[in-house]
Design an enzyme around this catalytic site. Structure first.
Site, short mmCIF file in Angstrom:
data_model
loop_
_atom_site.label_atom_id
_atom_site.label_comp_id
_atom_site.label_asym_id
_atom_site.label_seq_id
_atom_site.Cartn_x
_atom_site.Cartn_y
_atom_site.Cartn_z
N HIS A 1 -2.20 4.70 36.04
CA HIS A 1 -1.14 5.16 36.95
C HIS A 1 -1.02 6.68 36.91
O HIS A 1 -0.93 7.27 35.84
CB HIS A 1 0.21 4.55 36.56
N HIS B 1 2.28 -27.69 29.82
CA HIS B 1 1.44 -27.57 28.61
C HIS B 1 0.02 -27.30 29.09
O HIS B 1 -0.82 -28.19 29.13
CB HIS B 1 1.52 -28.83 27.75
N ASP C 1 0.53 -29.65 23.45
CA ASP C 1 1.11 -31.00 23.38
C ASP C 1 0.19 -31.93 22.57
O ASP C 1 0.65 -32.72 21.75
CB ASP C 1 1.36 -31.56 24.79
N GLU D 1 -7.40 -37.77 26.91
CA GLU D 1 -6.67 -38.10 25.67
C GLU D 1 -7.50 -38.84 24.63
O GLU D 1 -7.13 -38.87 23.46
CB GLU D 1 -5.44 -38.95 26.03
N TYR E 1 -2.87 -8.87 17.55
CA TYR E 1 -3.29 -10.07 16.84
C TYR E 1 -4.51 -9.74 15.98
O TYR E 1 -5.41 -9.07 16.45
CB TYR E 1 -3.75 -11.16 17.82
#
Ligand SMILES: [Zn+2]
Ligand SMILES: [Zn+2]
Length: 432
Positions: free
Chosen positions: A278, A131, A136, A410, A334
């Site tokens: 390329h 994560h 999470d 946290e 997006y």
């Protein structure tokens, strides 16, 4: 500014009561009570990360926790997504709160007791999983908010939809996924969502702080492909051919002038990057064709359209001047993570409630992207950043998102739990 203060006062005065205290007091005391539970959820997710569209166990865990709260839970939305509905005791609008669920193919290096040792398969390759973007913490915070909000059910004036979204980082090759697929499967309907709020933890923002930005907050991502066709010839006789490598070089230099010379940079930033080129197989052959690929990042819809037109014009006209052709293909990946201006203004007091006045500030726009933007194309939404950097640390010494050293303190999650709650409650309270 005046308006913000007025809104704070009004929402304070109108706020409903939960067991004899204002809902602010209730959310605060409950977020203290459940803090350790939220931390334990986060550690569980952290130790068991799953890749995009493969969040099977994560999904089961989330669904089970939501069901145990007595919520109406739907699983298998956009493959592994989970949606729970909380119907308040009073009528009112429908608010959605969103958390994303996927980990990344990154090895974890942080010396944590609950560090990930998980391996999985990604596009046919065995990879470590971590994560490494903090999703999470998003799930843990939203489960915490769901518990608090459910405890206030009978006083809630409206409906809250908890959206646990898979594959924010992008589905594996050839698969659909993420917010786009959730919308396609009707996540914003039945009941119809009036507003949506999302949070991203940020490893470079100190714990306890919240950052936000009205309008263009994270960039749109468009993929650019240009194919230049010339005429093949011997490398010793260039006058017999049309060299697509030289034309491509001119096009790349031409593209540099779009952002630097043609766009009003005082409005918003923008980026045009060519990431691959390329052509050719050996030193003495001028090839027939060259292909390049790039990314375009914009924060304003008008600028986005204008940059697309300028890229096409620049590439085709430079190619034409050399007797070559250029085919330009731009694919919109997006949209812009665009915070509705009015809704953002109305949401600031909720952020202040969660973090305190001195801890809420404006942030610069980000040229990275977020698929929360797909929700915002459909309904007004606000996406904010909550601090996860330990106090006193410097942004340069903290592990950045998507790296093996990514680290979240946290203690920052409590602010996020409260922010989720207040964004939903204040919106419903103002609309009643
Ligand atoms: Zn990420
Ligand atoms: Zn993320």
């Amino acid at each position: 500014m005046k308006k913000t203060i007025l809104l704070t006062l009004l929402s304070g005065a109108m706020a409903f009561q939960v067991s004899g205290q204002t809902y602010k007091g209730h959310v605060e005391s409950m977020s203290d009570q459940i803090e350790q539970k939220v931390v334990s959820y986060r550690r569980h997710f952290h130790q068991n990360p799953e890749l995009s569209n493969r969040e099977f166990k994560t999904s089961e865990f989330v669904a089970e926790k939501l069901k145990s709260l007595g919520l109406e839970v739907k699983t298998g939305v956009a493959k592994t997504g989970v949606v729970a509905i909380l119907k308040g005791g009073k009528p009112g609008p429908v608010v959605a709160l969103r958390a994303d669920m996927d980990g990344l193919p990154v090895p974890e290096r942080a010396p944590l007791e609950f560090a990930s040792k998980v391996k999985s398969e990604y596009n046919g390759q065995e990879v470590p999983v971590m994560h490494a973007c903090g999703h999470d913490t998003h799930m843990a915070m939203l489960l915490g908010a769901a518990e608090i909000l459910t405890s206030m059910r009978k006083d809630i004036k409206g409906t809250i939809k908890f959206i646990f979204q898979p594959a924010e980082e992008g589905a594996p090759r050839g698969e659909e996924g993420g917010a786009k697929l959730m919308i396609k499967e009707g996540v914003l309907e039945n009941p119809k969502v009036d507003a949506i709020f999302g949070i991203h933890i940020n490893a470079q923002t100190e714990v306890g702080k919240i950052k936000y930005r009205p309008e263009g907050t994270m960039a749109a991502v468009d993929i650019l492909n240009i194919t230049v066709k010339g005429r093949q010839s011997h490398g010793a006789y260039p006058w017999l051919g049309v060299d697509p490598i030289v034309v491509s070089s001119q096009i790349i230099m031409g593209l540099q002038t779009i952002v630097s010379r043609q766009i009003d940079l005082t409005n918003q930033g923008a980026v045009v990057t060519i990431g691959s080129l390329h052509s050719g197989v050996r030193s003495n052959i001028i090839p027939e064709e060259a292909k390049m690929e790039g990314t375009i990042r914009t924060l304003d819809a008008n600028m986005q359209n204008s940059i697309h037109e300028r890229i096409t014009r620049t590439a085709t006209n430079i190619a034409e001047s050399a007797g070559a052709t250029a085919v330009v293909d731009i694919h919109r990946e997006y949209p812009i993570t665009f915070n509705d201006k009015e809704l953002t203004e109305k949401t600031v007091p909720s952020l202040v409630k969660a973090a305190g006045k001195d801890n809420v500030s404006l942030t610069k726009a980000v040229t990275g992207a977020e698929d929360f933007s797909f929700f915002q194309e459909k309904v007004p939404g606000v996406f904010v950043f909550v601090g996860g950097m330990p106090k006193g640390k410097n942004v340069l010494e903290t592990g950045a998102h998507h790296t093996p050293d990514f680290f979240i303190d946290e203690s920052g999650m409590k602010t996020g739990v409260k922010a989720y709650c207040f964004m939903a409650l204040d919106y419903m309270d103002a609309k009643k």
